[in-house]
Design an enzyme around this catalytic site. Structure first.
Site, short mmCIF file in Angstrom:
data_model
loop_
_atom_site.label_atom_id
_atom_site.label_comp_id
_atom_site.label_asym_id
_atom_site.label_seq_id
_atom_site.Cartn_x
_atom_site.Cartn_y
_atom_site.Cartn_z
N SER A 105 0.84 -1.19 0.00
CA SER A 105 0.00 0.00 0.00
C SER A 105 0.88 1.24 0.00
O SER A 105 2.10 1.15 0.07
CB SER A 105 -0.91 0.01 1.23
OG SER A 105 -0.13 0.35 2.37
N LYS A 106 0.22 2.39 -0.06
CA LYS A 106 0.94 3.68 -0.08
C LYS A 106 1.92 3.78 1.08
O LYS A 106 2.97 4.37 0.97
CB LYS A 106 -0.08 4.83 0.02
CG LYS A 106 -0.71 5.18 -1.32
CD LYS A 106 -0.72 6.70 -1.54
CE LYS A 106 -1.09 7.05 -2.96
NZ LYS A 106 -2.52 6.91 -3.23
N ARG A 107 1.54 3.14 2.19
CA ARG A 107 2.40 3.23 3.39
C ARG A 107 3.75 2.55 3.19
O ARG A 107 4.69 2.78 3.94
CB ARG A 107 1.68 2.62 4.61
CG ARG A 107 1.01 3.68 5.47
CD ARG A 107 0.03 3.06 6.43
NE ARG A 107 -1.11 2.55 5.70
CZ ARG A 107 -1.67 1.37 5.91
NH1 ARG A 107 -1.21 0.57 6.84
NH2 ARG A 107 -2.71 1.00 5.20
N ASP A 108 3.84 1.69 2.17
CA ASP A 108 5.11 1.03 1.90
C ASP A 108 6.08 1.92 1.14
O ASP A 108 7.13 1.46 0.69
CB ASP A 108 4.87 -0.27 1.14
CG ASP A 108 4.15 -1.28 2.01
OD1 ASP A 108 4.72 -1.65 3.04
OD2 ASP A 108 3.02 -1.67 1.67
N GLY A 109 5.71 3.19 0.98
CA GLY A 109 6.62 4.12 0.31
C GLY A 109 6.38 4.12 -1.18
O GLY A 109 5.29 4.43 -1.62
#
Ligand code: GLU
Length: 502
Positions: free
Chosen positions: A258-262
């Site tokens: 997801s976006k949180r993975d950079g």
């Protein structure tokens, strides 16, 4: 329901991105699998921009998606289909479903639906629409309209139906109608004499049928949608496509990327310096196992020749930076040192290195400075190539060949070890004796000098080698020492760098 797709239709697949964000790696990987399958079959790969979410869709995201696909080499056939331009067709299909009794207007208010869900939650039931307006009498409908209520359009989903299809990746799939959340909304709320904005499952089916899509290839997060969409195909009397659901891309922890993975946007990978070839190759490996003997580095065309759903895995595919990095290094190297020099030279020149002095003062000595000599540059590229991951590494790692690097802590400590300076002093003396001829020393001669200097200083050869590396590169890390040293002698940089340490 047993979905039997016809085998004889020409292969036409599509990517259907929503322009509500930049091109995401998951969408791009779906594009790769569609492209590979189309090219394997000699079919067509179409593009449809699903821009019906007016608030979140932005033209700049469409531009980013198109540019990203093109950059990756995933060219599509024909013009992209713009979904929002087809809304009257979507409305006509909804009207058809209303006329045939497959769909009906539901007047339940948001407050009623919220109360319904709260009751369900209180009795620990899964949230679902309870089909309360499925069989309203004409009088009841008139009553709601008289109250001024607006209506959504809902599609009937029979709880007792079993929906099954043979998924090209996952085999036989079965869904119970009861697990689809009750009658599904296919048009947003609008006055009862109108049809509101058509919604995802309905428009996808109408568009896929109109585009004569033979195979719907998309992520497994769409499995429940497929069950719903199959019911719509049936009710609308459209021929069925085949379905292939590709595995999710997972992060290091095994969770959905997801976006949180950079970094997850194709433009981010591009900005980081990854090549399109390596990224496209890597996405092919995210869920597809190439046949034995094919290796892991290949072009999209090579992958297409071998592609088939029987080698697409059901399990999620973990994103592996090491493999992407390895592939990028392969792509950089396989073009050959000459072409790589061609790519690096402008970057070096931009840093003020390797500039050919063509100014009047420099013309006095007609000799090309060694840093600007293509043969010297090529030797440098050959030395650095094995350790490159990104093109930018070829700038960073080349720096100490163009400008004298300061000594880092480890290098400085090395020069304090016993015998280090006497050994370097002996080496410097030998080089001075050679004078300008040192620039042309062979590898064997250089090796011999090292051995002699070590003996003269009474140290092991390892000590002088480590110390020489420290003196030349200011670090104990770097490429092959002998080649490094010879290159720096050719540019007359070796002796001054040794002398600065004495
Ligand atoms: N617009 C949908 C998405 O981006 C398309 C899904 C599909 O391929 O049907 O998820």
């Amino acid at each position: 329901m047993g979905a039997e797709a016809s085998q004889t239709r020409p292969v036409r697949v599509r990517l259907a991105p929503s322009p509500t964000g930049t091109l995401h790696i998951g969408t791009a990987r779906t594009a790769v699998f569609n492209w590979l399958f189309a090219h394997h079959c000699g079919g067509q790969f179409l593009l449809r921009i699903e821009d019906t979410d007016k608030e979140r869709s932005k033209p700049e995201f469409t531009a980013n998606i198109l540019a990203g696909l093109q950059w990756l080499g995933l060219h599509w056939d024909g013009d992209p289909v713009i979904q929002s331009a087809r809304v009257e067709l979507h409305r006509a299909a909804i009207q058809q479903l209303l006329d045939s009794g497959h769909a009906y207007r539901c007047y339940a208010t948001e407050a009623e639906l919220t109360a319904m869900r709260e009751l369900q939650a209180a009795s620990k039931q899964a949230p679902r629409y309870d089909n309360r307006h499925r069989d309203l009498s004409p009088e009841q409908e008139q009553g709601f309209i008289a109250e001024g209520r607006e209506a959504v359009v809902r599609f009937r989903i029979d709880d007792n139906r079993t929906i099954s299809w043979c998924d090209l990746v996952r085999g036989t799939m079965r869904w119970s109608g009861a697990d689809l959340g009750g009658d599904m909304v296919i048009a947003r709320r609008a006055p009862a004499d109108q049809i509101g904005d058509p919604l995802y499952n309905l428009v996808v089916v109408v568009d896929d049928a109109a585009m004569a899509i033979s195979h719907v290839i998309r992520g497994e997060d769409h499995l429940a949608n497929t069950a719903k969409q199959l019911l719509l195909y049936e009710a609308l009397g459209y021929p069925l496509p085949e379905f292939a659901h590709t595995p999710l891309i997972l992060n290091k922890e095994g969770k959905k990327l997801s976006k949180r993975d950079g970094v997850t946007s194709i433009s981010d990978f591009q900005a980081m310096g990854y090549t399109a070839q390596a990224l496209a190759n890597y996405m092919t490996l995210l869920g597809w196992s190439p046949p034995e003997g094919m290796g892991e580095r290949f072009s999209l065309a090579e992958a297409a020749a071998a592609f088939g759903f029987e080698r697409v895995n059901k399990a999620g595919a973990r994103f592996d930076w090491d493999k992407l990095n390895w592939l990028n290094g392969q792509v950089l190297r396989e073009q050959g040192a000459d072409a790589l020099r061609g790519q690096l030279l402008p970057l070096w020149v931009a840093r003020g290195w390797a500039v050919q002095r063509e100014t009047a003062e420099a013309a006095a000595d007609a000799i090309i400075p060694v840093h600007a000599d293509p043969a010297w540059q090529l030797a440098l590229v050959e030395l650095l190539a094995p350790s490159l991951t990104l093109l930018a590494d070829g700038v960073e790692q080349a720096e100490p060949f163009f400008t004298t690097p300061p000594l880092n802590q480890a290098a400085a400590a090395q020069l304090e070890t016993e015998g280090a300076r006497p050994a370097l002093a002996a080496l410097a003396a030998a080089l001075e004796k050679h004078g300008p001829a040192a620039a042309a020393l062979s590898g064997d001669q250089a090796q011999a000098l090292l051995g002699e200097a070590a003996t003269a200083a009474g140290v092991k050869k390892g000590v002088i080698m480590k110390s020489l590396r420290a003196a030349l590169l200011g670090s104990l890390q770097g490429p092959d020492l002998l080649t490094t040293w010879l290159l720096l002698m050719r540019s007359n940089d070796a002796l001054p760098r040794i002398q600065r340490c004495l």
